[in-house]
Design an enzyme around this catalytic site. Structure first.
Site, PDB file in Angstrom:
ATOM      1  CD  GLU A   1      15.599  68.550  41.793  1.00 39.40           C
ATOM      2  OE1 GLU A   1      16.077  68.325  40.667  1.00 39.40           O
ATOM      3  OE2 GLU A   1      14.425  68.918  41.969  1.00 39.40           O
TER       4      GLU A   1
ATOM      5  CG  ASN B   1      16.101  67.326  29.849  1.00 37.98           C
ATOM      6  OD1 ASN B   1      15.280  67.572  30.718  1.00 37.98           O
ATOM      7  ND2 ASN B   1      17.397  67.495  30.022  1.00 37.98           N
TER       8      ASN B   1
ATOM      9  CB  SER C   1      18.073  77.458  30.207  1.00 39.33           C
ATOM     10  OG  SER C   1      17.251  78.583  30.427  1.00 39.33           O
TER      11      SER C   1
ATOM     12  CB  ALA D   1       8.627  71.384  29.128  1.00 39.21           C
ATOM     13  CB  SER D   2       4.802  74.165  26.037  1.00 42.05           C
ATOM     14  OG  SER D   2       4.323  75.063  27.000  1.00 42.05           O
TER      15      SER D   2
ATOM     16  CB  CYS E   1      21.445  69.188  32.755  1.00 38.19           C
ATOM     17  SG  CYS E   1      19.907  69.943  32.327  1.00 38.19           S
TER      18      CYS E   1
ATOM     19  CD  GLU F   1      19.239  69.672  37.089  1.00 34.08           C
ATOM     20  OE1 GLU F   1      20.065  70.164  36.288  1.00 34.08           O
ATOM     21  OE2 GLU F   1      18.405  68.818  36.783  1.00 34.08           O
TER      22      GLU F   1
ATOM     23  CD  GLU G   1      23.548  72.566  29.166  1.00 31.70           C
ATOM     24  OE1 GLU G   1      23.430  71.411  29.561  1.00 31.70           O
ATOM     25  OE2 GLU G   1      22.653  73.420  29.293  1.00 31.70           O
TER      26      GLU G   1
END
Ligand code: SIN
Length: 484
Positions: free
Chosen positions: A464, A159, A236, A184-185, A291, A257, A387
């Site tokens: 972070e 994201n 997730s 991420a793929s 998120c 996170e 979510e």
């Protein structure tokens, strides 16, 4: 349609991983990456596995002594040079990100600046890794130094393909850590382009390695490795739990996170226009796939319908479309299952007696586009734990402060929260009572490199960004000195 950003993005697209400073294609298959707006393949990345992940870990291990031994100002200089190159290539990076993620181009531009902010911020932090001195009751002098934890595994989500990477790499490099990154793929190309720019900025080989492929396989190798001393994961909650468990035997430092189900609370004394505008800013960032997005809106009953109607009127004006089309505010969702989930949540609101004020269905553009939706009423229980991760804003009325705080906190998740009121006393009182790592007061946007970002409960641990963001990449070394 902005062709120039798209073309600039395609020029940065590389179909390889990076191990030990070299481009790696692997000998196995490939993974196709599609444009979520059209479903068309825009390129492929190597489907790497155990062997290449182990090679990447070995490279990060070899590079660690030299990199962690450099003076902090040298590492800061590298971070600044990398940031300069990112600024130079900002339009291409934004185009590439918009292409693989689907977020509107202006938002992608904003993310590049946000991402680069972490490198600039942590370049400063590299130069401020302060130790302490203390007199001990035993008559000794105690000196503390901060030392890099070691090679790190950094697993990043689709994201925010740039910002989640630099939010981890900025502090890792400032501290002196080396890294193996698994993007991420769905969105590997932005990360690959950033890694290429890092090498152009003079990063020594092996300090930053990037492997593409099956997440479970690569994650399994990274977490099992005794060489990797820290894992940072954004994604997730269920996957975070698995990774944390896999890290336990080697006692790695872990930061997580994870998911959120952010409550947004509007009191009757709030500026309702401001609350509506800020709800939209927070909720529709990345088309609702964030998120920290408000997931459930609670509005004091006397103004609830008015707020919901005004929100629906504004939301119905949001233009939906391809990331590169002019004026687009809401793009496609990343995957078909994302659309299915929004549809399911809308159906559940309706089944519980909620009203659809605008939207409520797939968009006429088809594919992965969903019409921005506002609902009113129904049951909020689903939204406390799940979510939506899409363009749905469910609004519920409440009567008392205790009731709404109870609802806000009745969730296993606790990442972000939001509060709208003109009453300062109430803002601080409730802001402190809400069980979430972050609370935005009269704002729907609070992400910046200078603010601590992270959650409580099942939303994870660790912070972070900010001055705290480097702590998880550092061990404290104590020297105890007996004076003669
Ligand atoms: C996320 O969705 O995980 C991060 C969003 C942000 O940095 O604001």
């Amino acid at each position: 349609m902005s062709h120039s950003a798209r073309d600039a993005g395609l020029k940065l697209l590389r179909e390889h991983a990076f191990i030990d400073g070299k481009a790696v294609k692997g000998s196995g298959g490939t993974i196709a990456v599609d444009d979520p707006a059209t479903g068309e393949t825009i390129g492929t990345v190597p489907d790497l596995g155990k062997t290449e992940t182990e090679q990447a870990i070995a490279a990060a291990d070899r590079a660690f002594a030299d990199w962690s031994g450099r003076r902090p100002d040298e590492r800061a200089a590298f971070l600044r040079e990398w940031a300069r190159l990112i600024d130079d290539h900002a339009e291409g990076l934004a185009g590439l990100m918009a292409l693989e993620n689907g977020k509107p181009l202006d938002e992608a531009r904003g993310e590049v600046a946000y991402a680069n902010g972490f490198l600039k911020w942590f370049a400063g932090e590299a130069e401020r890794m302060l130790g302490e001195t203390q007199d001990s009751p035993l008559g000794h002098v105690i000196l503390t130094f901060r030392k890099a934890v070691g090679p790190c595994a950094l697993i990043t989500p689709w994201n925010f393909p740039a910002a989640m990477l630099t939010r981890k790499l900025g502090p890792a490099f400032a501290a002196g850590c080396t890294a193996v990154v698994k993007p991420a793929s769905q969105t590997p190309f932005t990360a690959i382009a950033l890694v290429e720019l890092a090498h152009q900025a003079g990063l020594p080989k092996g300090v930053l390695n990037l492997v593409t492929g099956d997440a479970a396989t690569i994650g399994g190798v990274l977490t099992a490795s005794p060489v990797i001393r820290k894992l940072s994961f954004t994604g997730s909650t269920p996957v975070g739990r698995i990774l944390a468990e896999q890290c336990a035997p080697t006692l790695k430092r872990v930061s997580m996170e994870l998911g959120g189900a952010a409550p947004l609370i509007v009191f009757a004394d709030a500026d309702i226009d401001q609350a509506v505008a800020e709800t939209i800013k927070g909720k529709f960032r990345n088309s609702g796939q964030t998120c920290v997005c408000p997931n459930r809106i609670y509005v004091e009953r006397s103004v609830a319908r008015d707020y919901a109607d005004r929100l629906a009127a504004e939301v119905s004006k949001l233009k939906v479309g391809n990331a590169f089309d002019d004026g687009v505010k809401v793009g496609p969702l990343i995957e078909d299952k994302g659309i299915d989930k929004v549809e399911d949540h809308v159906a559940k609101v309706k089944a519980a007696g909620g009203e659809i004020l605008t939207g409520g269905e797939r968009h006429d553009l088809g594919g992965r586009f969903f019409t921005p939706t506002v609902t009113f009423g129904g049951d909020d229980a689903l939204f406390r734990e799940e979510e939506t991760f899409g363009p749905l804003v469910p609004v519920f009325a409440f009567d008392t402060e205790d009731e709404v705080v109870g609802k806000a906190n009745d969730s296993d998740l606790g990442l972000a929260s939001y509060l709208f009121t003109r009453d300062l006393d109430r803002a601080i009182r409730i802001g402190r009572r809400i069980e979430a790592g972050m609370c935005g007061i009269n704002t729907g946007l609070m992400s910046t490199p200078v603010a601590p970002f992270g959650g409580v409960k099942q939303s994870g641990y660790g912070r972070e960004g900010s001055t705290h963001g480097i702590d998880d990449y550092l061990d404290i070394k104590t020297l105890t000195l007996k004076l003669g």
